[in-house]
Each structure stands twice: as C-alpha cells, then as structure tokens.
Scaffold this motif. Structure first.
Motif, PDB file in Angstrom:
ATOM      1  N   ILE A   1       0.057 -12.355 -11.225  1.00 30.20           N
ATOM      2  CA  ILE A   1      -0.673 -12.647  -9.988  1.00 30.20           C
ATOM      3  C   ILE A   1      -2.171 -12.647 -10.219  1.00 30.20           C
ATOM      4  O   ILE A   1      -2.886 -13.571  -9.817  1.00 30.20           O
ATOM      5  CB  ILE A   1      -0.299 -11.618  -8.898  1.00 30.20           C
ATOM      6  N   THR A   2      -2.659 -11.588 -10.898  1.00 28.60           N
ATOM      7  CA  THR A   2      -4.082 -11.472 -11.218  1.00 28.60           C
ATOM      8  C   THR A   2      -4.218 -11.029 -12.667  1.00 28.60           C
ATOM      9  O   THR A   2      -4.035  -9.848 -12.979  1.00 28.60           O
ATOM     10  CB  THR A   2      -4.781 -10.440 -10.308  1.00 28.60           C
ATOM     11  N   PRO A   3      -4.506 -11.958 -13.584  1.00 27.98           N
ATOM     12  CA  PRO A   3      -4.605 -11.618 -14.995  1.00 27.98           C
ATOM     13  C   PRO A   3      -5.554 -10.440 -15.244  1.00 27.98           C
ATOM     14  O   PRO A   3      -6.651 -10.390 -14.701  1.00 27.98           O
ATOM     15  CB  PRO A   3      -5.144 -12.906 -15.628  1.00 27.98           C
ATOM     16  N   GLY A   4      -5.086  -9.484 -16.029  1.00 29.85           N
ATOM     17  CA  GLY A   4      -5.888  -8.317 -16.368  1.00 29.85           C
ATOM     18  C   GLY A   4      -5.714  -7.147 -15.419  1.00 29.85           C
ATOM     19  O   GLY A   4      -6.318  -6.090 -15.628  1.00 29.85           O
ATOM     20  N   SER A   5      -4.866  -7.310 -14.407  1.00 28.18           N
ATOM     21  CA  SER A   5      -4.725  -6.253 -13.402  1.00 28.18           C
ATOM     22  C   SER A   5      -3.457  -5.419 -13.598  1.00 28.18           C
ATOM     23  O   SER A   5      -3.039  -4.698 -12.702  1.00 28.18           O
ATOM     24  CB  SER A   5      -4.691  -6.868 -12.001  1.00 28.18           C
ATOM     25  N   PHE A   6      -2.867  -5.514 -14.793  1.00 25.61           N
ATOM     26  CA  PHE A   6      -1.551  -4.914 -15.012  1.00 25.61           C
ATOM     27  C   PHE A   6      -1.474  -3.418 -14.725  1.00 25.61           C
ATOM     28  O   PHE A   6      -0.430  -2.896 -14.368  1.00 25.61           O
ATOM     29  CB  PHE A   6      -1.081  -5.176 -16.451  1.00 25.61           C
ATOM     30  N   SER A   7      -2.581  -2.699 -14.864  1.00 18.78           N
ATOM     31  CA  SER A   7      -2.527  -1.248 -14.643  1.00 18.78           C
ATOM     32  C   SER A   7      -3.565  -0.770 -13.631  1.00 18.78           C
ATOM     33  O   SER A   7      -3.812   0.422 -13.517  1.00 18.78           O
ATOM     34  CB  SER A   7      -2.741  -0.504 -15.966  1.00 18.78           C
ATOM     35  N   SER A   8      -4.164  -1.715 -12.928  1.00 12.88           N
ATOM     36  CA  SER A   8      -5.224  -1.333 -12.002  1.00 12.88           C
ATOM     37  C   SER A   8      -4.709  -1.330 -10.575  1.00 12.88           C
ATOM     38  O   SER A   8      -3.652  -1.878 -10.274  1.00 12.88           O
ATOM     39  CB  SER A   8      -6.403  -2.310 -12.114  1.00 12.88           C
ATOM     40  N   GLY A   9      -5.468  -0.714  -9.709  1.00 10.00           N
ATOM     41  CA  GLY A   9      -5.116  -0.689  -8.306  1.00 10.00           C
ATOM     42  C   GLY A   9      -4.909   0.721  -7.811  1.00 10.00           C
ATOM     43  O   GLY A   9      -4.014   1.428  -8.274  1.00 10.00           O
ATOM     44  N   SER A  10      -5.759   1.162  -6.888  1.00  6.59           N
ATOM     45  CA  SER A  10      -5.646   2.517  -6.352  1.00  6.59           C
ATOM     46  C   SER A  10      -4.384   2.692  -5.523  1.00  6.59           C
ATOM     47  O   SER A  10      -3.999   3.812  -5.195  1.00  6.59           O
ATOM     48  CB  SER A  10      -6.873   2.843  -5.487  1.00  6.59           C
ATOM     49  N   ASP A  11      -3.718   1.582  -5.216  1.00  4.28           N
ATOM     50  CA  ASP A  11      -2.466   1.669  -4.462  1.00  4.28           C
ATOM     51  C   ASP A  11      -1.299   2.083  -5.344  1.00  4.28           C
ATOM     52  O   ASP A  11      -0.232   2.463  -4.844  1.00  4.28           O
ATOM     53  CB  ASP A  11      -2.143   0.328  -3.809  1.00  4.28           C
ATOM     54  N   ILE A  12      -1.491   2.049  -6.671  1.00  2.00           N
ATOM     55  CA  ILE A  12      -0.401   2.435  -7.577  1.00  2.00           C
ATOM     56  C   ILE A  12      -0.785   3.560  -8.538  1.00  2.00           C
ATOM     57  O   ILE A  12       0.071   4.335  -8.955  1.00  2.00           O
ATOM     58  CB  ILE A  12       0.127   1.233  -8.390  1.00  2.00           C
ATOM     59  N   VAL A  13      -2.068   3.643  -8.888  1.00  2.00           N
ATOM     60  CA  VAL A  13      -2.521   4.664  -9.848  1.00  2.00           C
ATOM     61  C   VAL A  13      -3.686   5.432  -9.236  1.00  2.00           C
ATOM     62  O   VAL A  13      -4.658   4.831  -8.773  1.00  2.00           O
ATOM     63  CB  VAL A  13      -2.965   4.019 -11.175  1.00  2.00           C
ATOM     64  N   ASP A  14      -3.586   6.773  -9.240  1.00  2.00           N
ATOM     65  CA  ASP A  14      -4.646   7.565  -8.618  1.00  2.00           C
ATOM     66  C   ASP A  14      -5.812   7.784  -9.578  1.00  2.00           C
ATOM     67  O   ASP A  14      -5.803   7.294 -10.724  1.00  2.00           O
ATOM     68  CB  ASP A  14      -4.102   8.898  -8.092  1.00  2.00           C
ATOM     69  N   ALA A  15      -6.807   8.542  -9.149  1.00  4.56           N
ATOM     70  CA  ALA A  15      -8.026   8.747  -9.933  1.00  4.56           C
ATOM     71  C   ALA A  15      -7.767   9.497 -11.231  1.00  4.56           C
ATOM     72  O   ALA A  15      -8.576   9.447 -12.162  1.00  4.56           O
ATOM     73  CB  ALA A  15      -9.054   9.515  -9.089  1.00  4.56           C
ATOM     74  N   ASN A  16      -6.633  10.185 -11.317  1.00  5.91           N
ATOM     75  CA  ASN A  16      -6.272  10.922 -12.529  1.00  5.91           C
ATOM     76  C   ASN A  16      -5.397  10.113 -13.473  1.00  5.91           C
ATOM     77  O   ASN A  16      -4.903  10.629 -14.475  1.00  5.91           O
ATOM     78  CB  ASN A  16      -5.534  12.216 -12.149  1.00  5.91           C
ATOM     79  N   GLY A  17      -5.198   8.838 -13.144  1.00  5.49           N
ATOM     80  CA  GLY A  17      -4.379   7.984 -13.993  1.00  5.49           C
ATOM     81  C   GLY A  17      -2.889   8.244 -13.834  1.00  5.49           C
ATOM     82  O   GLY A  17      -2.102   7.934 -14.727  1.00  5.49           O
ATOM     83  N   ILE A  18      -2.482   8.792 -12.701  1.00  4.78           N
ATOM     84  CA  ILE A  18      -1.079   9.101 -12.442  1.00  4.78           C
ATOM     85  C   ILE A  18      -0.531   8.140 -11.398  1.00  4.78           C
ATOM     86  O   ILE A  18      -1.154   7.908 -10.358  1.00  4.78           O
ATOM     87  CB  ILE A  18      -0.919  10.555 -11.944  1.00  4.78           C
ATOM     88  N   ASN A  19       0.628   7.578 -11.695  1.00  2.00           N
ATOM     89  CA  ASN A  19       1.242   6.648 -10.747  1.00  2.00           C
ATOM     90  C   ASN A  19       1.653   7.395  -9.484  1.00  2.00           C
ATOM     91  O   ASN A  19       2.117   8.526  -9.520  1.00  2.00           O
ATOM     92  CB  ASN A  19       2.484   6.001 -11.368  1.00  2.00           C
ATOM     93  N   ILE A  20       1.470   6.744  -8.346  1.00  2.00           N
ATOM     94  CA  ILE A  20       1.822   7.377  -7.082  1.00  2.00           C
ATOM     95  C   ILE A  20       3.335   7.509  -6.953  1.00  2.00           C
ATOM     96  O   ILE A  20       4.101   6.839  -7.644  1.00  2.00           O
ATOM     97  CB  ILE A  20       1.294   6.586  -5.873  1.00  2.00           C
ATOM     98  N   SER A  21       3.776   8.396  -6.073  1.00  2.00           N
ATOM     99  CA  SER A  21       5.197   8.566  -5.807  1.00  2.00           C
ATOM    100  C   SER A  21       5.428   8.411  -4.310  1.00  2.00           C
ATOM    101  O   SER A  21       4.499   8.529  -3.508  1.00  2.00           O
ATOM    102  CB  SER A  21       5.682   9.942  -6.274  1.00  2.00           C
ATOM    103  N   MET A  22       6.670   8.143  -3.934  1.00  2.00           N
ATOM    104  CA  MET A  22       7.032   7.972  -2.526  1.00  2.00           C
ATOM    105  C   MET A  22       8.300   8.759  -2.230  1.00  2.00           C
ATOM    106  O   MET A  22       9.174   8.887  -3.081  1.00  2.00           O
ATOM    107  CB  MET A  22       7.254   6.495  -2.195  1.00  2.00           C
ATOM    108  N   THR A  23       8.392   9.273  -1.026  1.00  2.00           N
ATOM    109  CA  THR A  23       9.586   9.985  -0.605  1.00  2.00           C
ATOM    110  C   THR A  23      10.701   8.982  -0.316  1.00  2.00           C
ATOM    111  O   THR A  23      10.425   7.808  -0.024  1.00  2.00           O
ATOM    112  CB  THR A  23       9.325  10.797   0.664  1.00  2.00           C
TER     113      THR A  23
END
Length: 233
Positions: free
Chosen positions: A188-210
């Motif tokens: 969708i957006t070249p180079g964005s494979f690991s970016s986005g605050s909606d999936i990775v937090d400031a500590n580099g940890i992927n978000i989780s959902m209940t």
C-alpha cells in the motif's frame, strides 16, 4: 508452510485434503506430544452451544484455540476469495504472494480444526458482500486490516494461555501473520512495513487487542453468533 494447489479438494476452494492428524501436526513442527495434549483436552467437548448466546468457544485453553480458529476461518475465506476473483490489474507477483498467504491461512485453519477435534467450533458463516473484490485498494486495505487484527489478537490472547505448548504454537503462527501484515503495508505504501503508531508503540512493541475488541471489529464479516463469555479474563 507453503501448500501446493494439489492440497485442495476438487470443487472446494476453501478446503485442503485432510492428511492424518499426526502428519499435519508434524508439518507444523509441533510433534506427537502436543497432538496428545490437545486431543485429551478436546475430549472434554467444551464447545456445546447455548442457542441464546451463540456458539460457545469452550473454556480454558480450548477457548483460546477456538478463538484463534475463528479468526483463521475468516482470513482463509478472505484470501480464498481474493485468489479466486483477482482484482483488476493484479500483477503476477501479487497474485503469487496472495496465493501463498491463502495457503498459509488455510494451513492454520486446518491445523486448529484437526487439533481441536470434537471441541472445535463449527464452520462459521462469513459475509464479504460489503467488500468490492474487483478494486485493488479495497482488497489491500481489507487484507491489511485483517492481518493487523490477527497479530493484535494473538498478542492479546497470549497471556491467557496456560499450556506452554499452546503458547509456542501461537508464537509460531503470529510471526507468520506479522510477515503478512508487513508485506501488505508495504504494498500500500512502500517503506511502511513496520511503521505506524496504530500497530507499534513508542517502545517498538506491537499493540495487542482483547478478544471483545477483536470480535467487535470482525463482527462485520462473521455472521455466526459467538459466545465469548467463557474466554479467560
């Protein structure tokens, strides 16, 4: 794990041939020990349904495995449709990669189905009528949503799993789901494979959902009513 097209049952694009349960588990590097453990647990027949509440996921670790099984059914159905009716202008490379993802998701789905045995929830009713599979942007965005949802779901369910063998299994599968998610974001957006605050937090940890949040998001496509009350809290 990549499955060839010969694994599919003739006339059923969403199914693959059922090898012996032990062979299937060994292909996923889980071995006979985990097969025995899951088989013993599944004999409890934890998936009895309450008509007023919907299909029960069972209890304990079985409920978490059925939770994952439900999501794998959704993903497998989606990618089966993508490959069966490719969007306009799809490239050979994209079709090949979507076929690989489809095969991965079918492998995951069939593993849970075989492992859970009589404790498995039934085949869910999936409705993709709101998705325009002819449009690339729509398909890619929906695929990204499903993969991000899957990763967040496995991450959120990990702390509910008591059996270390099940936890190891979840870790192996979520790592594949994360590869899918990264690939789709990059399409969708070249180079964005690991970016986005909606999936990775400031500590580099992927978000989780209940589970409740995951089913709320997936509910637009899963029409079978599911009782999530027995999931670990």
């Amino acid at each position: 794990m990549q499955l060839s097209k010969t694994h599919f049952l003739k006339g059923d694009k969403e199914s693959i041939a059922h090898p012996q349960r032990r062979q299937f588990l060994q292909k996923l590097s889980l071995g006979a020990g985990l097969l025995t453990t899951i088989g013993m647990a599944s004999c409890k027949k934890d998936n009895d349904s309450n008509p007023s509440m919907g299909v029960s996921l069972g209890s304990g670790d079985i409920s978490v495995l059925n939770y994952a099984y439900a999501l794998e059914q959704l993903e497998a159905a989606f990618y089966t449709q993508v490959v069966a009716t490719p969007y306009s202008g799809i490239s050979t490379g994209e079709l090949k990669l979507f076929t690989d993802i489809r095969d991965h998701e079918i492998g995951h789905r069939e593993f849970f189905k075989a492992a859970l045995a009589t404790a498995a929830i039934p085949t869910l009713t999936i409705d993709f009528s709101k998705i325009d599979f002819t449009k690339r942007d729509t398909v890619l965005k929906t695929a990204q949503t499903f993969e991000d949802l899957g990763v967040a779901a496995y991450n959120g369910a990990g702390n509910f799993i008591a059996d270390v063998n099940y936890l190891a299994l979840a870790g192996k599968i979520v790592s594949v789901e994360a590869r899918h998610a990264a690939y789709l974001r990059d399409l969708i957006t070249p180079g964005s494979f690991s970016s986005g605050s909606d999936i990775v937090d400031a500590n580099g940890i992927n978000i989780s959902m209940t589970p409740a949040a995951v089913f709320a998001a997936a509910g637009a496509y899963i029409k079978t009513q599911i009782d999530t009350n027995t999931l670990p809290k």
